[in-house]
Design an enzyme around this catalytic site. Structure first.
Site, PDB file in Angstrom:
ATOM      1  N   PHE B 129     -46.771   3.309   6.973  1.00 32.62           N
ATOM      2  CA  PHE B 129     -46.286   3.691   5.654  1.00 32.62           C
ATOM      3  C   PHE B 129     -46.731   2.668   4.612  1.00 32.62           C
ATOM      4  O   PHE B 129     -46.526   1.473   4.776  1.00 32.62           O
ATOM      5  CB  PHE B 129     -44.754   3.807   5.666  1.00 32.62           C
ATOM      6  CG  PHE B 129     -44.185   4.133   4.312  1.00 32.62           C
ATOM      7  CD1 PHE B 129     -44.374   5.391   3.759  1.00 32.62           C
ATOM      8  CD2 PHE B 129     -43.486   3.182   3.591  1.00 32.62           C
ATOM      9  CE1 PHE B 129     -43.869   5.685   2.499  1.00 32.62           C
ATOM     10  CE2 PHE B 129     -42.974   3.473   2.342  1.00 32.62           C
ATOM     11  CZ  PHE B 129     -43.170   4.729   1.783  1.00 32.62           C
ATOM     12  N   GLN B 130     -47.346   3.144   3.553  1.00 35.08           N
ATOM     13  CA  GLN B 130     -47.867   2.318   2.458  1.00 35.08           C
ATOM     14  C   GLN B 130     -48.864   1.253   2.923  1.00 35.08           C
ATOM     15  O   GLN B 130     -48.943   0.181   2.341  1.00 35.08           O
ATOM     16  CB  GLN B 130     -46.723   1.688   1.649  1.00 35.08           C
ATOM     17  CG  GLN B 130     -45.931   2.750   0.881  1.00 35.08           C
ATOM     18  CD  GLN B 130     -44.995   2.176  -0.167  1.00 35.08           C
ATOM     19  OE1 GLN B 130     -44.489   1.065  -0.014  1.00 35.08           O
ATOM     20  NE2 GLN B 130     -44.753   2.928  -1.224  1.00 35.08           N
ATOM     21  N   LYS B 179     -45.858  -8.514   5.940  1.00 34.22           N
ATOM     22  CA  LYS B 179     -44.414  -8.675   5.763  1.00 34.22           C
ATOM     23  C   LYS B 179     -43.835  -9.684   6.762  1.00 34.22           C
ATOM     24  O   LYS B 179     -42.952 -10.476   6.423  1.00 34.22           O
ATOM     25  CB  LYS B 179     -43.727  -7.310   5.908  1.00 34.22           C
ATOM     26  CG  LYS B 179     -42.351  -7.264   5.266  1.00 34.22           C
ATOM     27  CD  LYS B 179     -41.858  -5.846   5.136  1.00 34.22           C
ATOM     28  CE  LYS B 179     -40.440  -5.820   4.552  1.00 34.22           C
ATOM     29  NZ  LYS B 179     -39.928  -4.453   4.426  1.00 34.22           N
TER      30      LYS B 179
END
Lengths: 200, 578
Positions: B129-130, B179
């Site tokens: 996702f993204q 992240k």
């Protein structure tokens, strides 16, 4: 305008840091100008953590000169040289896989090896792999000889080249270090090796 | 912003002096002297934003309305402050929205450090996702980029990022941080700024023999001519430049990014180069005997046809980027180096001269241009207002002290031609990329970069509608930006080309606009729209005296053209006055 200018083969030698993504950065410089890369080889150089690219393109010298400056602008590129074929010594490696039976039966292997400077790398019951190195014409020659005898597979490497009168890189690198001595200059040991780094 | 549900493996902090990767990013910014960040949060950069919550007292974050706005603001900040602009964006669409600004900063040599969030390292390459391949997407439009997957890398990478962005020929750098690296705790040893990278040589060696050769050429020249660009400003060499041209007495003309390097009113400042530049500098480029290019790159908008460009002249080219020398125009003497270093060396060797007759030639052409173009543009006799007279009035009210931020199009050319600049770092515009939508967000950044100066954004009706959501940023941050929309109800520059070169086939250039004043009011920004000349001075005064931002729409004449003009594919001496 530049179409009329004579194009010929140029060998571009690039010394770089070993960095993920750098191949792409260098490739983009060619692709954005729609220049086809005829041959590209990259491998670690004799200096730890420095890679050496050898790229062959067919272009005018004017274009090649500009390309090399753009490549040299990249942060992780140490130095770029360009040379014509007259300025370099180069080799390509070729491997030929042929049926051992056919070769043994129909070809004078000894002659084949001698005349083409080839050597057998692997001999198995089902196939034999020969290797030659040389210029394109030389490696092509062995293809035409083996083709009638059922060449199973062929592969050729990119060009590797050494500049004939090169002493440049080590000196250049010294220049780099002298210009701006940093606090944490790493991987500097090779500088003490002097000529050993770039002897022919 | 939708945030993906991620399973975050959080390990309890070890009992050491550890900090997170996110905190290390912010520590680096503080150590580098960053005071303002422009950005937009999202899933993959949330740890950095979470850390930012605790750094609120030391780092001012401006929430923009679109990442493109964020990066243009960063550019505006960098251009007026001379510092590195810092931009945050999340992964995927956040990062891809930076591309236009990166390309703009790359071509205009603007120092930026962009930090983008990226998906967890273990998800890279899975179309998570993204997730986008930001490093590969941004490679052609960054000076350098790097993906961090381990927090231990962050201090060194951030130091390199700042060093690369601001040294040598400046440019944008993008650091993509996964992240996991942002939340990872690691043993932080403090921040060491970078001042050397083995493979990177920001400044070429200055070669004294070329300085000598250049000086000899200049001393022998009867008709020397200086072309200066943004390199003078980027090298912070305005004083050195002024000393050089004054001693050598050489008429000097500027590229649009070089505007303001010496004051507009300086007697040796003979005007603007290029497609919509001044008459004299263009024509006389093909008459000078020695052309001295300083910190400019012979862009095609400056040179027109290269095969008919200054063929009679010996060319001296001073540039920090060796790749620029001989790229477009072959130089007789290449002076590689930072002009802050090379100009004083050159000044020491040149003879003190005044080229009075030669300078008078420029003034003759100026008189012709005033008669044919400038007078009518600045003092129109029709009822409708021209863009030029708005600039003239603005000059009178600001005394040339304002920072002028322009978008792209006719108004940009008019503003650059007529705005007066008394100070350096006053002209902020999208030069090389020609990015419509640049001005409004860039003006926000420009104000943060020059807080004690008046910042006036001059924007066309087309460009304003590309990034007008940044009115929201102005509303929320309370930044003081004066906005002038020069509304000619057309995409004017395209229309001009269609008129001149496409037989008036006005294909999709007629653009309808909203009620700009009402739009501003919706964002609680006061505004005014005028169409009458008698209202102009009063409205400009009201705008400048209003505390905080103000939007002034000036309805100008519809089918006005920007002249002079070097038509595409023509030589600079074929410049047209009408």
């Amino acid at each position: 305008m530049s179409q009329d200018i004579e194009k010929k083969e140029f060998n571009i030698t690039i010394y770089t840091e070993n960095q993920v993504g750098l191949l792409n950065r260098i490739a983009i410089i060619f692709t954005r100008r729609k220049i086809n890369i005829d041959s590209l080889n990259t491998s670690p150089s004799e200096v730890d953590s420095i890679h050496r690219f050898n790229i062959v393109i067919t272009e005018s010298e004017e274009v090649v000169r500009k390309l090399t400056r753009q490549i040299e602008k990249q942060v992780e590129v140490l130095k770029v040289y360009y040379n014509t074929n007259e300025d370099i010594i180069w080799q390509e490696l070729a491997l030929y896989k042929v049926s051992t039976d056919v070769i043994a039966e129909k070809v004078s292997v000894e002659r084949l090896l001698r005349e083409n400077g080839a050597r057998a790398v692997v001999i198995r019951k089902d196939y034999t792999v020969f290797e030659t190195t040389g210029h394109r014409e030389e490696t092509d020659n062995l293809i035409s000889i083996l083709q009638p005898y059922g060449l199973i597979e062929f592969v050729r490497s990119a060009r590797v080249a050494i500049i004939k009168n090169s002493e440049g890189f080590n000196t250049k690198l010294r220049e780099f270090e002298q210009l701006q001595p940093g606090e944490e200059v790493m991987e500097n040991e090779y500088l003490n090796k002097g000529q050993k780094v770039f002897t022919m | 912003m939708e945030v993906a549900q991620q399973e975050i493996e959080t390990k309890p902090a070890q009992e050491t002096v550890n900090i997170t990767g996110s905190a290390a990013v912010l520590e680096a910014l503080i150590a580098e002297g960053t005071d303002t960040i422009f950005g937009y949060p999202g899933g993959a950069i949330m740890p950095i934003y979470d850390a930012l919550y605790d750094y609120n007292d030391r780092l001012n974050h401006i929430l923009v309305r679109h990442e493109q706005g964020g990066i243009h603001a960063g550019q505006g900040y960098a251009r007026t402050s001379g510092k590195v602009g810092v931009v945050f964006a999340t992964s995927g669409p956040g990062a891809t929205n930076l591309i236009t600004g990166l390309a703009d900063a790359q071509i205009d040599s603007t120092p930026l450090v962009c930090v983008t969030g990226q998906v967890f390292a273990h998800l890279l390459g899975t179309d998570a996702f993204q997730e986008t391949d930001v490093i590969n997407i941004t490679t052609p439009v960054t000076k350098w980029n790097y993906q961090v997957t381990d927090a231990n890398e962050i201090p060194e990478v951030m130091a390199k990022a700042f060093y690369i962005a601001k040294s040598g020929r400046p440019g944008p750098v993008l650091i993509d941080i996964t992240k996991n690296a942002q939340i990872q705790l690691f043993d932080y040893k403090g921040y060491t700024p970078c001042n050397h990278i083995r493979s990177y040589r920001p400044k070429p060696i200055v070669r004294p023999q070329y300085i000598q050769e250049a000086a000899d050429l200049i001393n022998k020249a009867e008709k020397p001519f200086v072309l200066f660009g943004q390199g003078v400003l980027l090298g912070k060499a305005e004083a050195e430049f002024k000393a050089f041209v004054e001693k050598a007495g050489v008429p000097s003309a500027w590229t649009i990014l070089g505007a303001g390097a010496i004051p507009t009113e300086h007697p040796l400042n003979v005007g603007m180069l290029g497609m919509h530049g001044n008459y004299g500098p263009n024509v006389l480029t093909n008459e000078c005997d020695v052309l001295i290019a300083i910190g400019m790159r012979f862009d095609d908008r400056v040179t027109g046809r290269l095969d008919k460009y200054a063929k009679q002249a010996k060319v001296i080219h001073l540039d920090i980027d060796p790749a620029e020398i001989d790229k477009n125009v072959k130089s007789t003497v290449p002076v590689w180096g930072d002009c802050k270093e090379t100009l004083p060396l050159l000044t020491a060797l040149v003879e003190e001269k005044q080229h009075i007759e030669w300078l008078a030639r420029f003034n003759d052409y100026t008189r012709q241009e005033v008669e044919a173009v400038i007078h009518n543009e600045l003092n129109p006799t029709t009822d409708e207002m021209t863009m030029g007279e708005v600039l003239k009035e603005l000059n009178a009210l600001t005394n040339g002290d304002a920072v002028i931020v322009t978008d792209v199009g006719q108004h940009q050319m008019v503003a650059c031609r007529y705005a007066r600049f008394n100070q350096t770092r006053s002209n902020v515009t999208s030069g090389g990329l020609g990015t419509m939508g640049f001005a409004l967000p860039a003006a926000i950044g420009a104000k943060y970069g020059a807080q004690d100066r008046t910042v006036v954004a001059i924007i066309g009706d087309g460009g304003f509608q590309m990034t007008c959501q940044e009115l929201g940023t102005i509303m929320q941050s309370g930044v003081d930006v004066k906005i002038i929309i020069l509304n000619n109800h057309f995409l004017g520059m395209v229309r001009q080309w269609q008129e001149l070169f496409n037989q008036r086939r006005y294909s999709f250039v007629d653009i309808e606009s909203p009620d700009f004043v009402a739009l501003a009011a919706a964002y609680r920004i006061p505004g005014k729209s005028i169409s009458e000349r008698t209202d102009l001075q009063g409205a400009l005064k009201e705008m400048l005296s209003t505390e905080g931002s103000f939007l002034l729409e000036v309805n100008v004449t519809k089918e006005n053209n920007v002249f002079p003009m070097v038509p595409q594919g023509c030589s600079v001496s074929e410049i047209r006055l009408k």
